[in-house]
Design an enzyme around this catalytic site. Structure first.
Site, PDB file in Angstrom:
ATOM      1  N   CYS A   1       4.864  20.774  67.435  1.00  0.00           N
ATOM      2  CA  CYS A   1       6.283  21.045  67.227  1.00  0.00           C
ATOM      3  C   CYS A   1       6.871  21.579  68.525  1.00  0.00           C
ATOM      4  O   CYS A   1       6.148  22.120  69.369  1.00  0.00           O
ATOM      5  CB  CYS A   1       6.520  22.010  66.068  1.00  0.00           C
TER       6      CYS A   1
ATOM      7  N   CYS B   1       4.098  28.136  74.141  1.00  0.00           N
ATOM      8  CA  CYS B   1       2.647  28.057  74.323  1.00  0.00           C
ATOM      9  C   CYS B   1       2.221  28.876  75.543  1.00  0.00           C
ATOM     10  O   CYS B   1       2.714  28.663  76.650  1.00  0.00           O
ATOM     11  CB  CYS B   1       2.221  26.600  74.496  1.00  0.00           C
TER      12      CYS B   1
ATOM     13  N   CYS C   1       1.109  24.964  66.287  1.00  0.00           N
ATOM     14  CA  CYS C   1       2.474  24.812  65.785  1.00  0.00           C
ATOM     15  C   CYS C   1       3.013  26.204  65.506  1.00  0.00           C
ATOM     16  O   CYS C   1       2.365  27.193  65.816  1.00  0.00           O
ATOM     17  CB  CYS C   1       2.560  23.877  64.581  1.00  0.00           C
TER      18      CYS C   1
END
Length: 150
Positions: free
Chosen positions: A83, A90, A11
């Site tokens: 999230c 990412c 997250c």
């Protein structure tokens, strides 16, 4: 797929949602999962996350927020973002991993009284526990079907 199954929860702050998910999967999955969490912009562990997890019988007070760069050279079977910002930011990890997105409200960002924010933390904790409790046995089943004896 490895055994134990390697899972990274990601997250933004690694202060609440990913920490709770890590603790639930570690507790439910026992030795069958190697579980980690990290943040794209780590912040300190949120005290209300510690409180609501303690209410659920899990002590996360010894956990710490980690930067995702600590894990960039590691292989994981699953990268689970909790999230949208973490999903969108990412990076690529080595190996053949599956990416999963579970969107949960950020309880630390709730703009309300502390009592109301505690309620948001509890609700999000319960949502995470439910998701993990459904996902974890499905992954163990997948392992068994692949001939790995968890």
């Amino acid at each position: 797929m490895h055994h134990p199954v390697r899972v990274l929860f990601l997250c933004t702050g690694n202060s609440a949602r990913s920490q709770m998910a890590e603790a639930f999967l570690r507790t439910m999955g026992k030795e069958h999962f190697a579980v980690f969490s990290a943040g794209t912009e780590p912040k300190a562990l949120h005290p209300l996350a510690v409180q609501v997890m303690r209410e659920a019988g899990i002590d996360i007070s010894g956990q710490r927020s980690k930067d995702l760069t600590e894990f960039l050279n590691q292989e994981f079977d699953y990268i689970i973002t909790v999230c949208d910002r973490a999903r969108d930011n990412c990076p690529t990890f080595p190996g053949d991993n599956a990416r999963i997105h579970w969107r949960f409200e950020d309880p630390a960002a709730a703009r309300c009284s502390e009592a109301e924010q505690l309620g948001v933390f509890r609700r999000v904790r319960n949502e995470i526990r439910t998701r993990v409790s459904i996902w974890q046995p499905a992954i163990l089943k997948k392992l068994r079907e692949a001939g790995v004896k968890p």
